[in-house]
Write a protein that holds these residues in place. Structure first.
Motif, PDB file in Angstrom:
ATOM      1  N   LEU A  83      48.702  36.719  31.322  1.00  0.00           N
ATOM      2  CA  LEU A  83      47.657  36.804  30.635  1.00  0.00           C
ATOM      3  C   LEU A  83      47.643  35.833  29.393  1.00  0.00           C
ATOM      4  N   ASP A 111      48.887  39.670  36.588  1.00  0.00           N
ATOM      5  CA  ASP A 111      48.387  38.232  36.141  1.00  0.00           C
ATOM      6  C   ASP A 111      48.942  37.964  34.849  1.00  0.00           C
ATOM      7  N   THR A 126      52.709  36.343  28.187  1.00  0.00           N
ATOM      8  CA  THR A 126      52.398  37.928  28.348  1.00  0.00           C
ATOM      9  C   THR A 126      51.890  37.959  30.006  1.00  0.00           C
ATOM     10  N   GLY A 161      42.116  45.776  33.936  1.00  0.00           N
ATOM     11  CA  GLY A 161      43.111  46.296  34.818  1.00  0.00           C
ATOM     12  C   GLY A 161      43.789  44.897  35.628  1.00  0.00           C
ATOM     13  N   ILE A 162      44.403  45.305  36.634  1.00  0.00           N
ATOM     14  CA  ILE A 162      44.980  43.941  37.393  1.00  0.00           C
ATOM     15  C   ILE A 162      44.122  43.510  38.504  1.00  0.00           C
ATOM     16  N   LEU A 163      43.912  42.383  38.516  1.00  0.00           N
ATOM     17  CA  LEU A 163      42.997  41.798  39.873  1.00  0.00           C
ATOM     18  C   LEU A 163      43.935  41.719  40.946  1.00  0.00           C
ATOM     19  N   PRO A 164      43.276  41.719  42.022  1.00  0.00           N
ATOM     20  CA  PRO A 164      43.766  41.735  43.531  1.00  0.00           C
ATOM     21  C   PRO A 164      44.420  40.397  43.622  1.00  0.00           C
ATOM     22  N   ASP A 165      45.476  40.122  44.318  1.00  0.00           N
ATOM     23  CA  ASP A 165      46.284  38.727  44.568  1.00  0.00           C
ATOM     24  C   ASP A 165      45.309  37.921  44.937  1.00  0.00           C
ATOM     25  N   PRO A 175      48.970  34.244  47.625  1.00  0.00           N
ATOM     26  CA  PRO A 175      49.922  34.879  46.534  1.00  0.00           C
ATOM     27  C   PRO A 175      49.983  36.066  47.312  1.00  0.00           C
ATOM     28  N   ARG A 206      39.960  34.974  43.025  1.00  0.00           N
ATOM     29  CA  ARG A 206      40.071  33.889  42.479  1.00  0.00           C
ATOM     30  C   ARG A 206      38.721  33.198  42.508  1.00  0.00           C
ATOM     31  N   ASP A 239      48.337  50.426  33.788  1.00  0.00           N
ATOM     32  CA  ASP A 239      48.570  49.009  33.953  1.00  0.00           C
ATOM     33  C   ASP A 239      48.572  48.408  32.330  1.00  0.00           C
ATOM     34  N   THR A 250      43.552  36.599  25.277  1.00  0.00           N
ATOM     35  CA  THR A 250      44.915  36.210  25.483  1.00  0.00           C
ATOM     36  C   THR A 250      45.702  37.521  25.205  1.00  0.00           C
ATOM     37  N   GLY A 251      46.561  37.868  26.190  1.00  0.00           N
ATOM     38  CA  GLY A 251      47.365  39.004  25.874  1.00  0.00           C
ATOM     39  C   GLY A 251      46.676  40.287  26.104  1.00  0.00           C
ATOM     40  N   LYS A 252      45.652  40.542  26.661  1.00  0.00           N
ATOM     41  CA  LYS A 252      44.830  41.718  26.979  1.00  0.00           C
ATOM     42  C   LYS A 252      44.532  41.898  28.428  1.00  0.00           C
ATOM     43  N   LEU A 253      44.242  43.047  28.828  1.00  0.00           N
ATOM     44  CA  LEU A 253      44.281  43.451  30.278  1.00  0.00           C
ATOM     45  C   LEU A 253      42.390  42.893  30.589  1.00  0.00           C
ATOM     46  N   ARG A 258      39.394  35.842  29.976  1.00  0.00           N
ATOM     47  CA  ARG A 258      39.973  36.949  29.531  1.00  0.00           C
ATOM     48  C   ARG A 258      40.624  36.722  27.687  1.00  0.00           C
ATOM     49  N   ARG A 272      51.802  46.406  36.226  1.00  0.00           N
ATOM     50  CA  ARG A 272      51.613  48.006  37.045  1.00  0.00           C
ATOM     51  C   ARG A 272      52.661  48.801  36.978  1.00  0.00           C
TER      52      ARG A 272
END
Lengths: 653, 154
Positions: A597, A595, A601, B90-94, A575, B97, A514, B68-71, B66, A605
């Motif tokens: 950021l 998402d 940005t 990491g990436i949160l699920p769709d 979504p 919320r 990621d 800015t610009g970071k995971l 979060r 993945r």
């Protein structure tokens, strides 16, 4: 009006299914030809009425008749037409209707192709299928009526779950269901055989092609589901070991065992009671799978409380079907086994190993799937079982199975001299070991015990499977060639080899990362560079999307552009991630948007998946093998031709 | 070897193989079994140490932060009674919320923050993970009981 016609047609089908269940069985018992003669017309009539109901529901979807509760909950005006059709089986009620339609369809096929069976026997088979259908139809009508009205009708529907708006998922459930329901034929054959107390090798020969057909559809269904999960869920995994997947996989494993055990019963008249038990288990697990997943019990015990009526009916139906079958089995099966023996070094032994290992794998998966249920019932704590458990529990019995499979294929029935077998398989074994070590080291620059074991096993099975077809192709005129059955086996096992190689390499060398990317940034994984070129808005029929443009480079050369999307479906405001995939025979590159950021940005993945296509290709080749085997002409002989064969072989007709 | 010895050898090997396989399977089961721990339990210190467990609750409105610009992202989970801060990279699920019921896998660090390595939100708007639903109901019942206990004193 149309929904009422559908509802009425279902009620008529229910009445006919009762006739089809009761009269032929009674007729077969009393040897009453008039009652037996009810079987076929009742089955045909039932099919026609269920088809009418199915068409009515489909029409309600096409006309967006939101006064039907089920349509209102699972469709919407701007839903594209193909998905309005696939929405019919997009949720519980409609998928049950599809299930009974397919069951009736299989029954009609049994009626059509059972003219060579003794009349009393086929009456029993059709009767058992009628009873199953009765149970399902009653369940549908009492607890899950798809034609229930909604008043007042809403102006627009709630839309189909966006995840299901995909071609892969439109055809995945029907394939899976054809497979599930197909095992009901083997089940009915088993029950009929136990009732008549007469189970000879002919029984196995009749059952085999039906089972193979069911198995091959189930194979395709599971492979499609896995493929769909890979590109649609946005995670890039191809198998998650969640209860829903396990529920479809367990009948497949037992079905595979059944196919192999039927081979022994047909050729040698052995394993009879074991084959019966597998036939019962394959269908029982299909029932358990569909019902328990749909009712939610596998996710949590509490789903039972959500709809106690459905849960209770399911429990009662499962008890009657599985319990009844097992009681019959305990009563009748002990008298069926024959005395014929076999040597330790024979194909029978290898097929026995196949069965034992497949059953162990199924039991371990079943244990892991149901463990949360039992633990909660016992001490109230809630647990979940992670995928690594299933991976280990599955690999332990499966790896030996793959190695043994290659030997078993070339072992003779009854007794095999070890020397000639060794001579035949020596070279393939050497090649497999060399290739299995070299492929990981040369192409992927590394190795590991599990990886070598997997790749060697895959190459070994692929080479060994090719021996007989190649010999048959190069044979001199006049000698016997390979039969369709033998060719089908070779092809299916070749597919297993591809699958094993695919799984081994994907597990060992997948790269997942990621990353956060601004426009113009590059990220590198596995020697590929991904550059985010830009983001723009895109518009679909019922969704809006943000689309990323990502260029991929390898050693500075342009490989391709991917356009992953982040969609918002307008009605449900939900979504969804639509991944971008650059597919190749030897690797997939997978990109999904995460998402925002801030500051233009995005989290992205990125995945590199070597040989992942081998997994699904292997599965489809297995299914192709099943198709070839099921078309063997020895299953197609008419009654008269069989009589001639029997006379020629000196057996009584 | 005589046939009888051969048979004994085969049986012996099979038993040994099954024993090893059983051991490995049980080991795998023990290592991959994850307990669901309610947030109230976590705040009382009742959670498995040095191993992953699952927590679930509602994402507190306005708590998602979060850089800015970071995971890296941080958010609070609640059962409407207690709170737990969760960190995730990491990436949160769709369907993640604020206000939504979610489940996270991970472990607690020394400063009492839950470091998640997986965050799950189900793909259905109306779906509430059953564990979360039950722990919310429990927390609500506990609160009510506490209020009733206070009343006689007033």
């Amino acid at each position: 009006m149309i929904p009422e016609i559908g509802h009425f047609a279902l009620i008529l089908a229910l009445s006919l299914s009762l006739c089809q269940g009761v009269l032929p069985l009674l007729g077969a018992h009393r040897n009453d030809a008039a009652m037996i003669a009810v079987a076929r017309p009742a089955a045909t009539g039932q099919f026609v009425f269920i088809a009418v109901a199915f068409v009515c529901l489909t029409l309600s979807f096409l006309q967006s008749d939101f006064s039907v509760l089920y349509v209102a909950n699972h469709s919407q005006l701007s839903l594209p037409t193909p998905y309005k059709i696939s929405a019919v089986w997009g949720a519980h009620e409609g998928s049950l209707l599809l299930w009974v339609l397919l069951l009736a369809g299989w029954t009609v096929l049994v009626c059509r192709y059972s003219s060579e069976l003794p009349e009393r026997f086929s009456a029993r088979v059709i009767g058992v299928l009628g009873f199953l259908s009765f149970g399902f139809l009653l369940f549908t009508l009492l607890t899950s009526n798809p034609f229930e009205r909604l008043f007042p009708a809403p102006a627009d529907g709630a839309d189909l779950n966006p995840l299901l708006q995909d071609p892969g998922l439109a055809i995945h459930p029907p394939m899976l269901y054809i497979g599930y329901v197909g095992f009901s034929v083997a089940f009915a054959f088993a029950i009929a055989a136990m009732i008549s107390g007469d189970l000879d090798q002919k029984w196995a020969r009749w059952t085999r092609p039906w089972t193979t057909w069911a198995w091959l559809f189930l194979t395709i269904g599971i492979a499609l589901g896995s493929w769909w999960a890979y590109y649609e869920l946005g995670w890039g995994g191809w198998w998650f070991w969640d209860p829903v997947e396990n529920a479809s996989f367990m009948p497949w494993l037992i079905g595979t065992a059944l196919i192999h055990s039927l081979a022994v019963t047909e050729k040698r008249g052995l394993f009879k009671s074991w084959t019966l038990l597998l036939a019962i288990a394959a269908f029982s697990l299909s029932l358990l799978g569909t019902f328990l997943v749909r009712s939610g019990i596998l996710i949590s015990v509490h789903a039972f409380a959500v709809d106690p009526e459905r849960g209770l009916f399911i429990l009662a139906f499962l008890t009657v079907v599985i319990g009844g079958a097992l009681v019959l089995y305990a009563w009748r099966a002990p008298g069926l086994d024959s005395e014929a023996g076999f040597r330790a070094m024979s194909r029978e032994t290898f097929l026995l190993c196949n069965n034992v290992l497949l059953v162990i794998a199924t039991a371990l998966i079943l244990g892991g799937t149901l463990a949360p249920l039992f633990v909660e019932l016992l001490d109230g704590s809630k647990i979940s079982v992670g995928p690594p458990y299933f991976e280990i529990a599955f690999a332990i019995p499966m790896l030996p199975l793959v190695y043994l499979m290659a030997i078993g294929m070339h072992t003779a029935w009854r007794s095999q001299a070890p020397d000639s077998l060794f001579a035949k398989l020596r070279m393939p074994a050497v090649i497999a070991i060399v290739a299995g070590v070299l492929i990981p080291v040369v192409f992927y620059g590394g190795g590991g015990a599990m990886l070598f074991a997997g790749v060697i096993a895959g190459v070994w099975v692929m080479i060994v499977s090719a021996i007989d077809p190649i010999r048959s192709w190069r044979r001199s005129a006049g000698t016997a060639g390979i039969t369709r059955g033998g060719l089908g086996m070779s092809v299916a096992h070749f597919g297993v080899g591809m699958f094993v190689i695919g799984v081994s390499v994907v597990s060992a060398y997948t790269v997942e990362a990621d990353r956060s990317l601004s426009i113009g940034d590059r990220a590198e994984i596995a020697g590929y560079e991904f550059e985010l070129r830009g983001l723009r808005n895109a518009q679909g029929p019922n969704y809006q999307a943000l689309e990323g443009e990502i260029d991929i480079f390898s050693d500075g050369d342009f490989v391709g552009q991917l356009r992953p999307q982040k969609r918002t479906y307008l009605v449900q405001q939900s979504p969804m991630t639509e991944a971008g995939i650059d597919a190749g025979w030897n690797r997939d590159l997978f990109v999904a948007l995460g998402d925002p950021l801030g500051n233009d940005t995005w989290s992205v993945r990125l995945q590199y998946k070597p040989l992942i296509r081998f997994i699904w290709l292997g599965a489809f080749i297995m299914a192709l093998g099943g198709l070839i085997a099921a078309s063997d002409r020895r299953y197609k002989l008419t009654a008269r031709a069989r009589e001639r064969v029997n006379i020629a072989e000196g057996k009584p007709a | 070897m005589k046939p009888r010895q051969q048979r004994m050898l085969a049986v012996g090997l099979a038993v040994a193989g099954i024993a090893i396989a059983t051991m490995l399977t049980l080991q795998a089961f023990k290592e991959n079994m994850m307990f669901f721990v309610e947030i109230s339990e976590v705040s009382q210190g009742n959670y498995p140490e040095d191993r992953n467990f699952r927590v679930g609750g509602l994402v507190v409105e306005g708590s998602v932060k979060r850089q800015t610009g970071k995971l890296d992202v941080a958010f609070d989970l609640t059962d409407l009674n207690n709170k737990l801060t969760v960190n995730y990279a990491g990436i949160l699920p769709d369907l993640f919320r604020e206000g939504q019921g979610i489940i996270a896998h991970g472990r607690l660090n020394d400063s009492g923050v839950f470091v998640a390595d997986e965050v799950l939100a189900k793909h259905d708007e109306n779906y509430m993970p059953p564990e979360v639903a039950e722990s919310l109901a429990k927390a609500a019942a506990a609160q009510e009981a506490a209020m009733q206990a206070e009343q006689p004193a007033q």
